[in-house]
Design an enzyme around this catalytic site. Structure first.
Site, short mmCIF file in Angstrom:
data_model
loop_
_atom_site.label_atom_id
_atom_site.label_comp_id
_atom_site.label_asym_id
_atom_site.label_seq_id
_atom_site.Cartn_x
_atom_site.Cartn_y
_atom_site.Cartn_z
N ASP A 1 -3.40 4.91 -0.58
CA ASP A 1 -4.18 5.49 0.51
C ASP A 1 -3.88 6.98 0.59
OD1 ASP A 1 -5.56 6.13 2.82
OD2 ASP A 1 -4.46 4.77 4.14
N ASP B 1 -11.99 4.31 4.73
CA ASP B 1 -11.35 4.10 6.04
C ASP B 1 -11.95 5.14 7.00
OD1 ASP B 1 -9.62 4.23 8.25
OD2 ASP B 1 -7.77 4.27 7.12
N GLU C 1 -7.88 4.05 -1.38
CA GLU C 1 -8.40 4.21 -0.02
C GLU C 1 -8.58 5.69 0.33
OE1 GLU C 1 -6.05 1.97 2.77
OE2 GLU C 1 -6.95 2.92 4.52
N LYS D 1 1.18 5.25 0.39
CA LYS D 1 0.54 6.48 0.84
C LYS D 1 0.74 7.53 -0.25
CE LYS D 1 -0.84 5.47 5.06
NZ LYS D 1 -2.23 5.65 5.48
N LYS E 1 0.87 -1.19 0.00
CA LYS E 1 0.00 0.00 0.00
C LYS E 1 0.89 1.23 0.00
CE LYS E 1 -2.68 2.06 3.64
NZ LYS E 1 -3.75 1.85 4.64
N LYS F 1 -11.04 -0.98 10.98
CA LYS F 1 -10.08 -0.81 12.07
C LYS F 1 -10.90 -0.86 13.34
CE LYS F 1 -6.83 2.20 9.63
NZ LYS F 1 -6.37 3.60 9.46
N GLY G 1 -4.56 -0.87 9.95
CA GLY G 1 -3.64 -0.78 11.08
C GLY G 1 -3.46 0.65 11.51
O1 OSB Z 1 -4.80 5.35 7.02
O2 OSB Z 1 -4.45 3.28 7.15
C1 OSB Z 1 -4.17 4.42 7.51
C2 OSB Z 1 -1.20 4.43 9.93
C3 OSB Z 1 -1.58 5.44 10.76
C4 OSB Z 1 -2.76 6.11 10.52
C5 OSB Z 1 -3.57 5.77 9.44
C6 OSB Z 1 -3.19 4.74 8.60
C7 OSB Z 1 -1.97 4.07 8.83
C8 OSB Z 1 -1.42 3.03 7.99
C9 OSB Z 1 -0.44 2.08 8.64
O3 OSB Z 1 -1.63 2.95 6.81
C10 OSB Z 1 -0.95 0.72 8.81
C11 OSB Z 1 -0.11 -0.12 9.76
O4 OSB Z 1 -0.32 -0.05 10.99
O5 OSB Z 1 0.73 -0.88 9.28
MG MG Z 2 -6.19 4.50 5.64
#
Ligand code: OSB
Ligand code: MG
Length: 373
Positions: free
Chosen positions: A188, A238, A213, A163, A161, A262, A290
């Site tokens: 994401d 999300d 996402e 960002k 994934k 989550k 996560g």
């Molecule tokens: O948007 O999924 C998210 C981490 C912190 C806050 C938001 C997100 C995330 C991640 C990390 O994408 C996921 C992980 O814990 O590995």
């Molecule tokens: Mg997310």
């Protein structure tokens, strides 16, 4: 089951590598761990709120306040027949799902341990390994990102994934696609875009992504409908999904086709399972997100992700991807098939390490029952 006392503990942990999203860079994370005591057994939970209100309005300070002033006193007065009762006990408190989830999930662990069963089996899990991927932060250049992704692929992660944020999107994703044409890739945005950026997402649509996402506003359900109509790639929500009703609304409106669950964001395992059941009945895929948890929160996520509807790989990476030193163990490792093994022992299957130097702690005890003669 009566909860006799509740402990809140806070510690700051150093990430193995900085993690950048559209809302900022994380080098260290403050973690809040909850222990609930009842029937001589201890259940563990974790609050996923961050120091600041970047991902959601909750922060560690608001969660601590809401737990200690409003939720813990209610929980200490309740007589719980099953872990689902905890959500009902909290019904008078609006919002603050991360605060609620921390306690609720600790109670699930407590019930599982009291019954001598794994949390996964108490939740109704059906897998002994869950498929996982890795969430890769925003990098300074496409080349640097390609190198990091290459390392994760070499580690054995089959789903990546990325960002994204305005200025760190198309070029970066194109570079990863070109370098690893076979990789399963999703992106994401953490709400960094608006409908004015639709042309960016049309370009993304040609990059063979698993999903996009949370491209738009953190609570938006309406603009996402319009964007989803423009795209072949499924949108996954999300931040916009706080409850089973939100999930139902999003699927009915067409705001998304996939949901990231989550447990911290939706108020714990009971709510997560309700969203899972709804999505399964409508054939909408779900996966477990996560929040850079310690091994406590990760163990909870793995147990949840063992439910049958979690058909896409979760953002649940091996422990080594997160902290220099975790506060709980044993840590989780990646299997060769890009899965993590679901603990089969009692409860969540991890314990706090001894001698943790907590930065803040509070213990809340139930009021002694006054015997009426
Ligand atoms: O948007 O999924 C998210 C981490 C912190 C806050 C938001 C997100 C995330 C991640 C990390 O994408 C996921 C992980 O814990 O590995
Ligand atoms: Mg997310």
């Amino acid at each position: 089951m009566r909860i006799e006392s509740i402990e809140l503990r806070q510690v700051q942990l150093e990430l193995t590598a900085p993690f950048t999203t559209s809302f900022g860079t994380t080098l260290e994370r403050s973690c809040v761990i909850i222990a609930v005591h009842g029937a001589g057994v201890t259940g563990l939970g974790e609050c996923v709120a961050f120091d600041g209100p970047w991902y959601s309005y909750e922060t560690i300070a608001t969660a601590w306040h809401v737990i200690s002033e409003f939720l813990a006193p209610r929980l200490l007065q309740a007589d719980l027949t099953e872990p689902e009762d905890v959500w009902t006990v909290f019904a008078a408190v609006r919002g603050h799902n991360m605060a609620k989830a921390a306690l609720e999930m600790a109670c699930w662990d407590l019930f599982a341990r009291c019954g001598g069963v794994s949390l996964a089996s108490l939740l109704g899990g059906s897998r002994d390994r869950v498929p996982v991927g890795v969430s890769v932060g925003i990098h300074s250049s496409p080349e640097a990102l390609v190198e990091t992704v290459g390392r994760f692929l070499a580690d054995g992660y089959r789903r990546i994934k990325l960002k994204i944020a305005p200025g760190s999107d198309i070029q970066f994703v194109v570079a990863v696609r070109a370098a690893y044409p076979e990789a399963l890739v999703q992106v994401d945005a953490n709400s960094a875009y608006t409908l004015a950026d639709t042309s960016t997402f049309r370009q993304m649509d040609g990059l063979n992504l698993l999903l996009i996402e949370q491209p738009l506003g953190p609570d938006d359900m309406v603009d996402h409908v319009q964007l989803q109509r423009e795209l072949t790639t499924p949108i996954c929500l999300d931040e916009s999904i706080h409850s089973p009703d939100d999930a139902r609304h999003a699927l009915e409106l067409g705001s998304c086709r996939i949901i990231n669950i989550k447990p911290g964001r939706v108020g714990g395992h009971s709510q997560s399972r309700a969203i899972h059941d709804l999505c399964l009945s409508r054939a909408a895929p779900v996966w477990c997100g996560g929040m850079l948890e310690t091994n406590i929160g990760r163990a909870h996520n793995i147990a949840l992700a063992s439910l049958p509807g979690f058909s896409l790989p979760g953002d649940i990476s091996a422990s080594a991807r997160y902290y220099e030193r975790d506060i709980a163990g044993p840590g989780f490792v990646l299997n060769e098939d890009s899965t993590i093994t679901v603990p089969a022992g009692s409860g969540i299957g991890v314990e706090l390490e001894p001698n943790i130097r907590w930065q803040r702690s509070e213990t809340i005890r139930g009021q002694h029952q006054v015997a009426v003669t």
